[in-house]
Each structure stands twice: as C-alpha cells, then as structure tokens.
Design an enzyme around this catalytic site. Structure first.
Site, PDB file in Angstrom:
ATOM      1  N   CYS A 136      35.754  30.370  63.101  1.00 43.67           N
ATOM      2  CA  CYS A 136      35.768  31.621  62.331  1.00 43.67           C
ATOM      3  C   CYS A 136      37.159  32.245  62.258  1.00 43.67           C
ATOM      4  O   CYS A 136      37.578  32.743  61.200  1.00 43.67           O
ATOM      5  CB  CYS A 136      34.753  32.613  62.879  1.00 43.67           C
ATOM      6  SG  CYS A 136      34.849  32.924  64.642  1.00 43.67           S
ATOM      7  N   ASP A 166      32.913  37.898  55.981  1.00 44.33           N
ATOM      8  CA  ASP A 166      32.411  37.179  57.143  1.00 44.33           C
ATOM      9  C   ASP A 166      32.697  35.684  57.019  1.00 44.33           C
ATOM     10  O   ASP A 166      32.143  35.014  56.141  1.00 44.33           O
ATOM     11  CB  ASP A 166      30.906  37.418  57.270  1.00 44.33           C
ATOM     12  CG  ASP A 166      30.370  37.043  58.646  1.00 44.33           C
ATOM     13  OD1 ASP A 166      30.972  36.162  59.289  1.00 44.33           O
ATOM     14  OD2 ASP A 166      29.343  37.623  59.057  1.00 44.33           O
ATOM     15  N   HIS A 198      31.640  33.372  58.882  1.00 42.80           N
ATOM     16  CA  HIS A 198      30.571  32.566  59.467  1.00 42.80           C
ATOM     17  C   HIS A 198      29.597  32.032  58.417  1.00 42.80           C
ATOM     18  O   HIS A 198      28.662  31.294  58.764  1.00 42.80           O
ATOM     19  CB  HIS A 198      29.793  33.401  60.507  1.00 42.80           C
ATOM     20  CG  HIS A 198      30.658  33.944  61.599  1.00 42.80           C
ATOM     21  ND1 HIS A 198      31.257  35.184  61.519  1.00 42.80           N
ATOM     22  CD2 HIS A 198      31.057  33.407  62.786  1.00 42.80           C
ATOM     23  CE1 HIS A 198      31.960  35.396  62.627  1.00 42.80           C
ATOM     24  NE2 HIS A 198      31.863  34.341  63.402  1.00 42.80           N
TER      25      HIS A 198
END
Length: 470
Positions: free
Chosen positions: A303, A427, A429
């Site tokens: 990440c 994000d 992820h």
C-alpha cells in the site's frame, strides 16, 4: 505564440489535420532560405483561406466550407444554426452500429466542456478547364524540404454562437496558428533541417482559460525555459508553477489515457458541507495506483508503494520530472542505494512507511518532503490548519502511514471556526479494475471523517514539497 479564450463553459471546437509543407531550397544562404520558407507558408495561408478548405465534423455527416459563405451540408443546417445543435448530428458508437442518427445531444458532465472534433481537409478536385502538362528539366543542386504540419486549433463557443460566428473564429485561429508555426520554424531551423512545429493547449487559471502554444518538436523543456518565462510574464502568472511544460498540456475530456490508469477520480465527488468550512484540494493531475496493478501481486504489503507511485505520478504529470513512475523493485533499490536497507530488501515483500517514501522521493525525484508526526490518530482532527496550508501552498498528494496501513490524502474540508474536518482519501488497498463508479461508490476514493483513523495508533505523514520552478 498564443491563441486564448477566457470562457469556462460551453463547447470546445477542435480542428485537427495535416498541411503538407514542401519547398525547394536552391541556396543554403540563411536569408534566402527564410524567404523561401516564408513564401511556402504564404501558400499554405492561401490554401486555408481558399474555397477548397473543408471542415468535417467527426462521427457525423456534417461538412462545412468555411470560405464559401460558411456553406454547410446537410441542408437542414444553415450558417445561422446554433453551433450547439451540431451535437445532435454526432453519432455514438452504439448509434453508428445501428445506423441511426442521435436525436439528443451527447451526454456530458457539467464540470467539463464538451468537445466537437473536426478534421481539416482540402478539396482535391479542381474545377475549370484542364491544361496539358508541361515537362521541364533543370539540372542543379538543391535541397527539398518536406514535412507535415500538425494543425490543432481550439476555440470555445457559447450556446448562443451560430455556426457562422464560431467558424469565423476557428478560421482566424487556424491562420494565426500558421503564423506561429512560421515563427517557430524560422527560429529553430538547423542548416537544412526543419523542426516540426508542435501546437499544445494549456488550461490556465481563470479567467485566462484555454491557451495554445507552438513549440518546436524535439527541443526539450529544459531548453525552452526562456520562452516559458516570457509566457508567464505575458499572462501574469506566478513564477513557481510549470504551467507551460509539455506534461501540463490540456487533456481533452473525450480522450482516453493510453496507460490505463485513472486520473483524478476525486473530481466526480461531492464536497462535504461544514459550518463555515472550506475545501482544500490537491492541485493538478495524478494517477490512481493501487494493489494488483502492473501484474504485481502486492496485496497485503504494497500500500505505501502504491501511495508513493501516486505521488510520483503527480510530479511527472505536472512536468517537474521526466522519469516514469518507479516500480516496486526500483523503489526498493533506491532505498538500498541510500543506505536505508540491505541488499536483500530488493525483490522482497517488506513494507515501507512515510520515512522511506521521503527517502525515495529525494533519491529518485530530488523532491524534498516534510514529515508530520502524530502520536495518536485522535490528534489528526487538530491538524486541519497544517493540512489546509499544505494543499493551498504545495498542492501535492500526502502519504500517511500508521501501523500496517498506508493511504493517500488528496485534500481536507476544514472549518476554522468549529474545527470540523473531513479528509479526502485515496485508498491504495483497492484490488479491482479501473472502474470509476465502483471506486467512488464503494469509498475507495472518498471523503472520510476523523473516525477513519485508529484513534490510538501513531501516524507519520509525508508532505512532498513542490519545486519552485517553471
């Protein structure tokens, strides 16, 4: 060297097409060469102004002869037809396959101008009596210069502009662009080698709007700094932002990016409403980098790498750096090179954090960063002023790491009077396809409240600093 329009709404008319530049140089004397080149451009001016000049609306049956009293086909369209009405003649892919003409305008976002694309052509058929060809043989040494000029002009129109008015403006832009191409050609000719003039469009802060600049192809940005400074002075722009670097060329809303990455997914989001609140956002263009892209399975450990790649894409797409966004392996090697990691780190699946992101930005991009330390997540709610100031002055994406998670902060909504704050989070992820609707609907790019952070975990924020260059 510029064509500009300050309007920020309506439709963009964009005409593109080749003009063949051919001339014979019987001498390498600079003055004589310049005269011949100028005469050739004069011939091209005559072509553009002639009745043989034709503009066709892409994906439609609409054809316009701008120098024949703005003659248009089909016959339902007249010079006094509103230019906006051309939209209804433009076919979508689905309508083309069904052989039907659209009865409605193409859908478009209100935040971006729609584009009507046109092709520049010349009638090949000549009218009038034909004469027999005459052959003449001349023995002499000469240089034959031949290239294709990539004409690319834009004008903005409003809903009240007629076809006649709009296409008169477009023809003025075409002839002006030829003048600019002539200047660039004469300034940058090397011996008997022509550098093809390259028109680029740049979107400047309002009220200046869309501007066209002609650069010589093959001359790097580093050699055009003097010219960029002149443009900054001409348009009264600040001297610490690379508005006119090639990487900052305007991306038209109907064009796809070839690399497959989504750009600026946050632009489709609605801003949160706070009492006396203001929104402070990332400035410029970035790519969304996340898990499982580029055939790399980094689910569960990559990440921070992806957040770093998003930051690197920002510096690349604003023209601050020319190098490609680094791969995971290149990021790891950079950390080994600076002495932060051992050689075995390259090729591993080990995490990195904000400090490593800072080191890589400095090593690979020569970009410095500030580090903000937060001892627990609950303190982030009090950092509104610092974060707002960062986006106001630097405008770069922020990488935030805490525990085993990393995210990218693209902006804040903050109220100075109440202290309320929301964070715009990208994000890394996410593991799915580049589907903008899924990414925004499911919150992979979205506004988050203070409870998004672990209230007891520590966080480090890497705030990249923008180089003050043009």
């Amino acid at each position: 060297m510029v064509v500009t329009d300050s309007s920020d709404s309506g439709t963009i008319l964009r005409v593109r097409g080749p003009l063949e530049f051919r001339c014979q140089l019987d001498s390498t004397d600079a003055l004589l060469m310049h005269k011949v080149i100028s005469r050739t451009f004069a011939t091209l001016h005559s072509q553009v102004k002639s009745e043989s000049c034709v503009l066709t609306v892409c994906e439609s049956p609409v054809i316009i002869w701008p120098n024949k009293g703005v003659y248009v086909t089909p016959e339902e369209i007249t010079p006094n037809t509103l230019c906006e009405d051309i939209h209804q003649w433009i076919q979508t892919d689905e309508q083309e396959s069904a052989g039907k003409r659209s009865s409605k305008k193409k859908s478009k976002k209100s935040s971006a101008a729609s584009v009507i694309n046109l092709s520049l052509m010349m009638e090949a058929t000549k009218t009038g009596p034909l004469s027999a060809p005459i052959l003449r043989r001349t023995l002499q040494k000469s240089h034959f210069l031949s290239t294709t000029l990539p004409m690319d002009c834009v004008v903005r129109i409003t809903c009240s502009d007629t076809i006649k008015d709009a296409f008169e403006c477009l023809m003025e832009a075409l002839t002006h662009q030829l003048c600019e191409m002539e200047k660039v050609t004469l300034q940058h000719i090397k011996g008997t080698t022509l550098l093809v003039p390259e028109p680029l469009h740049f979107l400047l802060p309002e009220p200046k709007g869309l501007v066209t600049v002609v650069y010589p192809t093959g001359v790097p940005d580093s050699q055009l700094e003097t010219h960029r400074k002149e443009l900054h002075q001409q348009f009264e722009l600040q001297g610490d932002w690379p508005y006119f670097r090639r990487a900052n060329a305007f991306h038209f809303p109907n064009e796809l990016y070839k690399d497959g990455y989504l750009r600026n997914p946050h632009m489709v989001l609605t801003h949160p409403t706070l009492d006396n609140g203001k929104v402070y956002l990332v400035q410029g263009i970035y790519s969304y980098h996340h898990y499982m892209q580029d055939h790399v399975d980094d689910n569960g450990w990559g990440c921070a790498y992806r957040s770093l790649q998003t930051i690197c894409s920002w510096f690349q797409q604003q023209g601050y750096v020319e190098r490609a966004v680094p791969t995971h392996r290149e990021i790891q090697k950079a950390l080994v090179d600076v002495g932060d990691k051992q050689g075995s780190f390259v090729g591993s699946r080990q995490w990195i954090g904000s400090i490593e992101v800072q080191a890589v930005l400095n090593q690979l991009l020569e970009v410095t960063s500030k580090i903000m330390f937060v001892s627990q997540g609950s303190e982030l709610a009090s950092k509104g002023r610092e974060l707002a100031n960062h986006f106001l002055t630097e405008g770069t994406p922020i990488m935030i790491g805490g525990g085993v998670l990393a995210h990218t902060i693209l902006g804040v909504a903050w109220s100075e009077t109440t202290g309320q704050i929301r964070y715009l989070i990208l994000d890394p992820h996410y593991t799915g396809a580049e589907n903008l609707q899924v990414i925004t609907d499911k919150g992979w790019c979205g506004w988050k409240g203070p409870d998004f952070w672990d209230q007891t975990a520590y966080y480090n924020l890497c705030l990249p600093q923008r180089p003050k260059v043009i």
